[in-house]
Design a protein around this motif. Structure first.
Motif, PDB file in Angstrom:
ATOM      1  N   THR A 115     -26.574  78.884 -35.556  1.00 59.54           N
ATOM      2  CA  THR A 115     -25.655  78.055 -36.334  1.00 59.54           C
ATOM      3  C   THR A 115     -25.425  76.743 -35.596  1.00 59.54           C
ATOM      4  O   THR A 115     -25.642  76.654 -34.389  1.00 59.54           O
ATOM      5  CB  THR A 115     -24.302  78.765 -36.549  1.00 59.54           C
ATOM      6  N   GLY A 116     -24.982  75.752 -36.316  1.00 57.43           N
ATOM      7  CA  GLY A 116     -24.659  74.474 -35.696  1.00 57.43           C
ATOM      8  C   GLY A 116     -25.229  73.322 -36.477  1.00 57.43           C
ATOM      9  O   GLY A 116     -25.238  73.341 -37.711  1.00 57.43           O
ATOM     10  N   TRP A 117     -25.765  72.337 -35.729  1.00 58.24           N
ATOM     11  CA  TRP A 117     -26.225  71.088 -36.341  1.00 58.24           C
ATOM     12  C   TRP A 117     -27.592  70.683 -35.802  1.00 58.24           C
ATOM     13  O   TRP A 117     -27.843  70.788 -34.611  1.00 58.24           O
ATOM     14  CB  TRP A 117     -25.219  69.979 -36.057  1.00 58.24           C
ATOM     15  N   TYR A 118     -28.444  70.228 -36.718  1.00 58.48           N
ATOM     16  CA  TYR A 118     -29.765  69.723 -36.387  1.00 58.48           C
ATOM     17  C   TYR A 118     -29.940  68.392 -37.106  1.00 58.48           C
ATOM     18  O   TYR A 118     -29.993  68.354 -38.342  1.00 58.48           O
ATOM     19  CB  TYR A 118     -30.834  70.731 -36.822  1.00 58.48           C
ATOM     20  N   LEU A 119     -29.956  67.303 -36.369  1.00 52.10           N
ATOM     21  CA  LEU A 119     -30.138  65.961 -36.917  1.00 52.10           C
ATOM     22  C   LEU A 119     -29.199  65.690 -38.088  1.00 52.10           C
ATOM     23  O   LEU A 119     -29.610  65.189 -39.136  1.00 52.10           O
ATOM     24  CB  LEU A 119     -31.599  65.745 -37.321  1.00 52.10           C
ATOM     25  N   GLY A 120     -27.923  66.051 -37.921  1.00 53.28           N
ATOM     26  CA  GLY A 120     -26.906  65.788 -38.928  1.00 53.28           C
ATOM     27  C   GLY A 120     -26.829  66.785 -40.064  1.00 53.28           C
ATOM     28  O   GLY A 120     -26.008  66.636 -40.961  1.00 53.28           O
ATOM     29  N   ARG A 121     -27.678  67.811 -40.049  1.00 51.84           N
ATOM     30  CA  ARG A 121     -27.677  68.826 -41.104  1.00 51.84           C
ATOM     31  C   ARG A 121     -27.172  70.145 -40.544  1.00 51.84           C
ATOM     32  O   ARG A 121     -27.528  70.527 -39.432  1.00 51.84           O
ATOM     33  CB  ARG A 121     -29.093  69.007 -41.659  1.00 51.84           C
ATOM     34  N   GLN A 122     -26.364  70.825 -41.326  1.00 53.03           N
ATOM     35  CA  GLN A 122     -25.788  72.084 -40.885  1.00 53.03           C
ATOM     36  C   GLN A 122     -26.839  73.193 -40.925  1.00 53.03           C
ATOM     37  O   GLN A 122     -27.580  73.334 -41.893  1.00 53.03           O
ATOM     38  CB  GLN A 122     -24.599  72.468 -41.748  1.00 53.03           C
ATOM     39  N   VAL A 123     -26.876  73.985 -39.847  1.00 56.32           N
ATOM     40  CA  VAL A 123     -27.836  75.080 -39.707  1.00 56.32           C
ATOM     41  C   VAL A 123     -27.083  76.411 -39.750  1.00 56.32           C
ATOM     42  O   VAL A 123     -26.042  76.568 -39.124  1.00 56.32           O
ATOM     43  CB  VAL A 123     -28.595  74.982 -38.354  1.00 56.32           C
ATOM     44  N   ASN A 124     -27.634  77.360 -40.501  1.00 54.81           N
ATOM     45  CA  ASN A 124     -27.152  78.744 -40.508  1.00 54.81           C
ATOM     46  C   ASN A 124     -28.368  79.609 -40.836  1.00 54.81           C
ATOM     47  O   ASN A 124     -28.658  79.864 -41.996  1.00 54.81           O
ATOM     48  CB  ASN A 124     -26.032  78.942 -41.527  1.00 54.81           C
ATOM     49  N   SER A 125     -29.110  80.013 -39.793  1.00 57.29           N
ATOM     50  CA  SER A 125     -30.364  80.744 -39.981  1.00 57.29           C
ATOM     51  C   SER A 125     -30.319  82.079 -39.270  1.00 57.29           C
ATOM     52  O   SER A 125     -29.817  82.185 -38.156  1.00 57.29           O
ATOM     53  CB  SER A 125     -31.547  79.947 -39.414  1.00 57.29           C
ATOM     54  N   ARG A 126     -30.892  83.082 -39.912  1.00 49.46           N
ATOM     55  CA  ARG A 126     -30.972  84.427 -39.342  1.00 49.46           C
ATOM     56  C   ARG A 126     -32.437  84.719 -39.019  1.00 49.46           C
ATOM     57  O   ARG A 126     -33.326  84.398 -39.809  1.00 49.46           O
ATOM     58  CB  ARG A 126     -30.443  85.456 -40.335  1.00 49.46           C
ATOM     59  N   PHE A 127     -32.664  85.316 -37.858  1.00 47.36           N
ATOM     60  CA  PHE A 127     -34.007  85.687 -37.424  1.00 47.36           C
ATOM     61  C   PHE A 127     -34.046  87.182 -37.179  1.00 47.36           C
ATOM     62  O   PHE A 127     -33.077  87.764 -36.682  1.00 47.36           O
ATOM     63  CB  PHE A 127     -34.371  84.959 -36.117  1.00 47.36           C
ATOM     64  N   SER A 128     -35.178  87.790 -37.503  1.00 43.96           N
ATOM     65  CA  SER A 128     -35.398  89.211 -37.220  1.00 43.96           C
ATOM     66  C   SER A 128     -36.890  89.401 -36.968  1.00 43.96           C
ATOM     67  O   SER A 128     -37.650  88.440 -36.949  1.00 43.96           O
ATOM     68  CB  SER A 128     -34.921  90.081 -38.394  1.00 43.96           C
ATOM     69  N   ARG A 129     -37.281  90.646 -36.790  1.00 54.26           N
ATOM     70  CA  ARG A 129     -38.696  90.944 -36.535  1.00 54.26           C
ATOM     71  C   ARG A 129     -39.145  92.071 -37.468  1.00 54.26           C
ATOM     72  O   ARG A 129     -39.855  92.979 -37.076  1.00 54.26           O
ATOM     73  CB  ARG A 129     -38.872  91.318 -35.063  1.00 54.26           C
ATOM     74  N   THR A 130     -38.703  92.003 -38.728  1.00 55.12           N
ATOM     75  CA  THR A 130     -38.887  93.109 -39.664  1.00 55.12           C
ATOM     76  C   THR A 130     -40.203  93.102 -40.428  1.00 55.12           C
ATOM     77  O   THR A 130     -40.532  94.098 -41.069  1.00 55.12           O
ATOM     78  CB  THR A 130     -37.739  93.131 -40.686  1.00 55.12           C
ATOM     79  N   ASP A 131     -40.932  91.992 -40.412  1.00 53.34           N
ATOM     80  CA  ASP A 131     -42.247  91.946 -41.059  1.00 53.34           C
ATOM     81  C   ASP A 131     -43.052  90.807 -40.437  1.00 53.34           C
ATOM     82  O   ASP A 131     -42.547  90.078 -39.578  1.00 53.34           O
ATOM     83  CB  ASP A 131     -42.133  91.815 -42.588  1.00 53.34           C
ATOM     84  N   GLY A 132     -44.280  90.650 -40.862  1.00 53.79           N
ATOM     85  CA  GLY A 132     -45.154  89.651 -40.268  1.00 53.79           C
ATOM     86  C   GLY A 132     -44.623  88.233 -40.367  1.00 53.79           C
ATOM     87  O   GLY A 132     -44.762  87.441 -39.430  1.00 53.79           O
ATOM     88  N   CYS A 133     -44.007  87.878 -41.480  1.00 53.59           N
ATOM     89  CA  CYS A 133     -43.457  86.525 -41.644  1.00 53.59           C
ATOM     90  C   CYS A 133     -42.294  86.296 -40.691  1.00 53.59           C
ATOM     91  O   CYS A 133     -42.190  85.237 -40.073  1.00 53.59           O
ATOM     92  CB  CYS A 133     -43.014  86.306 -43.086  1.00 53.59           C
ATOM     93  N   GLU A 134     -41.427  87.276 -40.576  1.00 53.53           N
ATOM     94  CA  GLU A 134     -40.270  87.154 -39.681  1.00 53.53           C
ATOM     95  C   GLU A 134     -40.708  87.123 -38.216  1.00 53.53           C
ATOM     96  O   GLU A 134     -40.139  86.386 -37.415  1.00 53.53           O
ATOM     97  CB  GLU A 134     -39.274  88.284 -39.926  1.00 53.53           C
TER      98      GLU A 134
END
Length: 124
Positions: free
Chosen positions: A84-103
């Protein structure tokens, strides 16, 4: 940081990592301005984390809409992370996992931000 982007920092992210369900949560921070991590950054390798964010942040934090991805059905582990937080003025709220190949691919791309090195489990 709450509410708004900090004009002094291009990147201000908090990373909450859990290795297994019910395990203690580790919290890291990446703060950067003018292309350099600040002293407030608490990741094991803030420079590598900043490079991962520069290289993959836009696509991973703000993916463009499109057709559903086809992902291999493989399990990479129970680790989860929330950024969570800020990236170049844009708000970030991302979840990461390892549940499949894409993740798993997303995790590996951002491994340095998640407290580990590419290909790692993110173990601290």
């Amino acid at each position: 940081m709450t509410g708004t982007a900090d004009p002094q920092h291009d990147i201000d992210l908090t990373i909450r990592l859990t290795e297994t369900p019910g395990a203690p949560e580790y919290t890291f921070r990446l703060e950067a301005a003018d292309g350099e991590p600040s002293a407030a950054s608490t990741l094991p390798d803030p420079a590598a984390a900043l490079e991962a964010v520069r290289r993959h942040g836009e696509a991973i934090f703000f993916p463009k809409p499109g057709p559903p991805q086809l992902c291999t059905q493989q399990y990479g582990g129970p680790q989860t992370a929330v950024v969570t937080g800020w990236y170049l003025g844009r708000q970030v709220n991302s979840r990461f996992s390892r549940t499949d190949g894409c993740e798993i691919a997303r995790w590996r791309a951002m491994a340095a931000l998640l407290g580990g090195s590419p290909g790692s489990t993110g173990a601290v």
